[in-house]
Design a protein around this motif. Structure first.
Motif, PDB file in Angstrom:
ATOM      1  N   THR A   3       7.683  -6.130  -0.176  1.00  0.00           N
ATOM      2  CA  THR A   3       8.064  -4.930   0.130  1.00  0.00           C
ATOM      3  C   THR A   3       8.300  -4.532   1.746  1.00  0.00           C
ATOM      4  O   THR A   3       8.866  -4.045   2.155  1.00  0.00           O
ATOM      5  N   VAL A  20       1.185   4.146   0.937  1.00  0.00           N
ATOM      6  CA  VAL A  20       1.070   3.527  -0.547  1.00  0.00           C
ATOM      7  C   VAL A  20       0.640   2.291  -0.881  1.00  0.00           C
ATOM      8  O   VAL A  20       0.373   1.559  -0.572  1.00  0.00           O
ATOM      9  N   GLY A  28       5.124   1.885  -7.036  1.00  0.00           N
ATOM     10  CA  GLY A  28       4.412   1.895  -5.151  1.00  0.00           C
ATOM     11  C   GLY A  28       6.245   1.387  -5.289  1.00  0.00           C
ATOM     12  O   GLY A  28       6.327   1.722  -3.805  1.00  0.00           O
ATOM     13  N   ARG A  29       7.150   0.195  -4.982  1.00  0.00           N
ATOM     14  CA  ARG A  29       7.403  -0.443  -4.429  1.00  0.00           C
ATOM     15  C   ARG A  29       9.292   0.372  -3.865  1.00  0.00           C
ATOM     16  O   ARG A  29       9.127   0.930  -2.931  1.00  0.00           O
ATOM     17  N   GLY A  82       1.796  -0.735  -3.678  1.00  0.00           N
ATOM     18  CA  GLY A  82       2.998  -0.868  -3.243  1.00  0.00           C
ATOM     19  C   GLY A  82       4.031  -2.051  -3.460  1.00  0.00           C
ATOM     20  O   GLY A  82       5.240  -2.250  -2.770  1.00  0.00           O
ATOM     21  N   VAL A 135       1.850   0.389   3.247  1.00  0.00           N
ATOM     22  CA  VAL A 135       2.064  -0.600   2.191  1.00  0.00           C
ATOM     23  C   VAL A 135       1.153  -1.225   1.926  1.00  0.00           C
ATOM     24  O   VAL A 135       0.413  -2.384   1.644  1.00  0.00           O
ATOM     25  N   SER A 149       7.996   3.313  -2.307  1.00  0.00           N
ATOM     26  CA  SER A 149       8.077   2.718  -0.378  1.00  0.00           C
ATOM     27  C   SER A 149       8.981   2.863  -0.007  1.00  0.00           C
ATOM     28  O   SER A 149       8.945   2.985   1.414  1.00  0.00           O
TER      29      SER A 149
END
Length: 255
Positions: free
Chosen positions: A47, A12, A20-21, A15, A36, A24
């Motif tokens: 993350t 990702v 994005g987070r 991330g 990530v 993930s």
């Protein structure tokens, strides 16, 4: 019960926060091991900490997705850690305010701002795919999801270069889907509407009520709602889906 992505290896970009987070975290929740990546190394590490605390497995990477050597290094680190790549979510991107162009009409954009928008929101997607596709071929197939936007489907005032980049991401996605279908590689795009993230904070502050009024579901979306679409597109449940651009926008583009 097994997850939708059990045993898969996923990368990702972007991330460290927002969509994005959440993606993930969703990848890990569905059984994937996750790399990530984020320009902000600390955000990527945070993350990863959330994933590991929840019992998942992840590594953090940092780098500039507009630089070929750094993209290659991200993929090299993913392979070194996990041995292969099965899924990629090319999500890193910026908004007009991040290139000092918030609220500017097309003729008001500076050349430097236009170039930077195209570099981060379009070139980076191509660079990531350039380095991901050979690895997916080696793995015998896989899935890529690129973050486009509702701005890749319609025009948006005062967002000229952003709209141009996101339209181009969809075109790039469709072309790659055609080129790599015989390699069992599926390539799709997700088109978020107005989502409650750090990137949209200024827009929500200035135009939030108008956006909600225009949106049939009368609210902003949540990052997790984009994540669920990305997970599905990367899973075997979407096995006949490629070259598509899915809007997740509460009906905004339907009006």
């Amino acid at each position: 019960m097994t997850g939708l992505l059990d045993g898969k290896i996923a990368l990702v970009t972007g991330g460290g926060n927002g969509i994005g987070r959440e993606t993930s975290l969703a990848f890990a929740r569905e059984g994937a091991r996750v790399a990530v990546a984020d320009y902000e190394a600390g955000a990527a590490a945070e993350t990863v900490s959330l994933i590991n605390a929840a019992g998942g497995q992840a590594i953090s990477l940092s780098g500039d997705v507009t630089a070929a050597a750094q993209v290659q290094a991200m993929l090299d680190a993913t392979i070194a850690a996990y041995g292969r790549l099965d899924c990629a979510f090319n999500n890193a991107g910026i908004a007009p305010y991040q290139v000092d162009s918030f609220g500017q009409l097309t003729h008001e954009w500076s050349e430097a701002s236009f170039d930077r928008m195209i570099e981060v929101n379009l070139k980076s997607v191509w660079l990531c795919m350039k380095h991901e596709l050979p690895l997916l071929r080696q793995a015998g197939g896989g899935a890529i999801v690129n973050t486009a936007s509702i701005a890749g489907l319609v025009g948006l005032k005062t967002s000229g270069a952003y709209v141009a980049a996101k339209h181009a991401v969809i075109g790039l996605t469709k072309t790659a889907a055609m080129e790599y279908a015989e390699d069992a590689i599926r390539v799709n795009a997700v088109c978020p509407g107005f989502i409650a993230t750090r990137m949209t904070a200024r827009t929500r502050e200035q135009r939030g009520d108008a956006i909600i009024e225009r949106t049939p579901m009368h609210r902003f979306g949540e990052p997790r709602e984009i994540a669920e679409m990305v997970v599905w597109l990367c899973s075997s449940r979407a096995s006949f889906v490629t070259g598509a651009a899915y809007q997740v926008d509460g009906g905004w583009t339907a009006t």
